[in-house]
Design a protein around this motif. Sequence first.
Motif, PDB file in Angstrom:
ATOM      1  N   GLU A 288      63.315  76.568   9.498  1.00 47.52           N
ATOM      2  CA  GLU A 288      64.723  76.782   9.185  1.00 47.52           C
ATOM      3  C   GLU A 288      65.452  75.444   9.098  1.00 47.52           C
ATOM      4  O   GLU A 288      66.375  75.299   8.291  1.00 47.52           O
ATOM      5  CB  GLU A 288      65.384  77.653  10.303  1.00 47.52           C
ATOM      6  N   LYS A 291      64.701  73.950   5.730  1.00 46.14           N
ATOM      7  CA  LYS A 291      65.406  74.745   4.728  1.00 46.14           C
ATOM      8  C   LYS A 291      66.870  74.348   4.686  1.00 46.14           C
ATOM      9  O   LYS A 291      67.475  74.268   3.603  1.00 46.14           O
ATOM     10  CB  LYS A 291      65.255  76.234   5.036  1.00 46.14           C
ATOM     11  N   GLU A 297      61.652  76.365  -1.395  1.00 45.61           N
ATOM     12  CA  GLU A 297      60.494  77.126  -0.919  1.00 45.61           C
ATOM     13  C   GLU A 297      59.204  76.576  -1.532  1.00 45.61           C
ATOM     14  O   GLU A 297      58.120  76.838  -1.006  1.00 45.61           O
ATOM     15  CB  GLU A 297      60.652  78.600  -1.253  1.00 45.61           C
ATOM     16  N   MET A 302      57.440  73.070   3.011  1.00 47.49           N
ATOM     17  CA  MET A 302      57.952  74.413   3.232  1.00 47.49           C
ATOM     18  C   MET A 302      56.843  75.434   3.088  1.00 47.49           C
ATOM     19  O   MET A 302      56.741  76.401   3.873  1.00 47.49           O
ATOM     20  CB  MET A 302      59.090  74.716   2.251  1.00 47.49           C
TER      21      MET A 302
END
Length: 729
Positions: A288, A291, A297, A302
């Motif tokens: 997280e 991100k 993604e 990731m």
Amino acid sequence: MNQSTNPSEVSLHAIDYWQVVKNRYGVILLTFLLVFMTALVITYVMPKKYESIAVVQVRPKGTGTQVIPGMTDNRGQESSMATFLPTEFAVIKAQKTLDAAIENLDLVNRWNTDLESVRRTLKGIVDAQDIRGTSLIEIRVRYNDPKDAQKIAKEVAEAYRERRNKLQADNANQALDELRKAVIVQEDAVEDKRKLLSQIIRTEGIIYSGDQSVFQGSRGFDQADDAESAARAYVTLEQDKIQLESQIETLLKYDGPQLMNYASGLSLPDNIIPVLLPQFQTAKREYEGMKSQGRGERHPMMISSAKMLEEMEKDLVEAVANLRETLKAKLALSQEQLSRLKTRMDLKEEEAIKGGIAAQSFVDAKNDFETAQRLLEQLKVKQISEEMQTRITEEPIIMHEEPMISGVPVSPNVTLNLALGAVVGMIFGVGVAFFLEYLDTSVKSLEDVERYLQVPVLAVIPKDVGVLYKQSGMSPDAEAYRILRTNIEFNRKNPEDNAITVVSGGAGEGKSTTLVNLAYICAQGGYTTLMIDADLRRPRLHTFFDINNSVGLTNYLTTELMLEDVILQTPVDNLYFMPSGILPADAAGILNSRRMSELIQDVKQRFDLVLVDSPPILGVSDASVLASEVDLTMIVVQHRKLPRNMLMRVKQAVENVGGHVIGVVLNNVDVRSDSQYQYYTSYYTYYAPAESQPMPTSSASQGATQPPSPRQSPRGSSSSSDDSKQDLY
């Protein structure tokens, strides 16, 4: 107000009571003598009785020597009972005790009577009482023969002693027999309990030491401990099983993150979730974080992080599934262990119950045996004590004083009887005196006369006053008649009312004597006084002057005689007398005539005072006729003679014929003994004559001096008579 008058009222009442005693001392003295003489006669005729006394000491059972220390005889406690001595008194006078004395003395033959009469006699003469504060009893016998009294007292005491010994011996033997029987029964009971205890020991295999109160090496206690341990283990395992069931139920209920969080909190040896879950959460935070830094993604880091998270999540799910299976396996194992432990616990509990019952049976049998054995020992000690006590001679009755032959009778008690007779006689005499005073309704005081008749008391005449003109010197009794003369003068409303009749309720009240003395006093005071004897039933005035009674009032009323022929001069100056004359058959008819009325009017004009003697007014009608003819009526009342209601009838009889009662003369009063009249006695000493004076006489002989003429002044010389009255009053 009431409080201030109470002391005087109490004092007055005390004086009244003392006055009653003084007035009726004769009745009191007579009653006292009668009661005292009665007591004296009764005491004299009462049979003499002689008393003989035997003094014995009573020793209740158990008060002697203590054979075995610590052993007490409960029967000996009777000595502390309040009923012991009264019970012994009753035993002394009981029929069996008296029968033994009767038989020993052969009283039936000696007294020549039957047995029942002898029993009654002995019950009446035999008495028993204690000497206060001691255990000594006095056996008293009172009888008219002193020798018999002494013998009876001695035999009664001996009979009582023998009965007491016999009863005590019988009771001791009976108690000893019962004690022996109780020992035998208790020995059998001890043997039975011993056999029962031995049987329990052999059956249960108990190791028992007879000198200890508990047994050793018994399985009962171990079995109870095993059963208790098995029960505790079963409870612990059951709690673990319940915990596993709760954990499995919760794992099945949660899902996702909640399941992970709950599984991580379980402390189980094969649980790896607490390790994996923090790593998974750390990796997820890093993912997280990248991100949030703007990495997409498709960024290699990731993608790598996402694969790692997915692997870690699979490991967690697999770990939870493994944990659930582990818990189920442990639950199954726990249930199997619980089942086996339940079976073992039930077995241990049953063995413990059997062992406890056996142990309790042993303890009960042991306690019963030991209790029975101790009781047997006590009974044996008691038996030995009783047997030894029976062999020891203990005298329950000790004679301290032999009865003696009395030479002086104790009954009747002359001094006591006479003293009681004197006291009772005095009390009874005073009571009779007050009772007679209560019943006596006669006139006792001036207040009685004035209260009931509503007329004044003109004078109080002392007791035993004689005829004044026959007394020498200046008699103090004359002062009462001077008071009477003065009160008559001031109580008549009209000075012309000078005709007065003297009446009484009954005979013997001193009416004629009062009239003669009043006439004498009035004549001494200068009044020309005429006495008319109108008592045509029992005339008495002529006896006072020794005058012939053959010619007088009746002759004047029935014939044509002149007034001068029937009026006589007395030896006293200014005093004239008209006798009654021959007694007629119809006295009332003669008096109730016109000539009698004319006679009264004529003499009223000739004399200053006319005094008419009459018969008793309640007996005949003559006095009522005279009361209607004259101006005034004076009632003579003897002190303490005429009842009050009769006195009221006298006044009513006068008023019914139109007469006027001027007042009452209270006659024959004992002024020296009656305190309420004592102020009348003051003139006795005040007027006591200093020296003898000659009796007044007149030079005229009887009948020689003519009565005053009607043509003269009604009261003699007007100047001298009026001056004389002024000097007198």
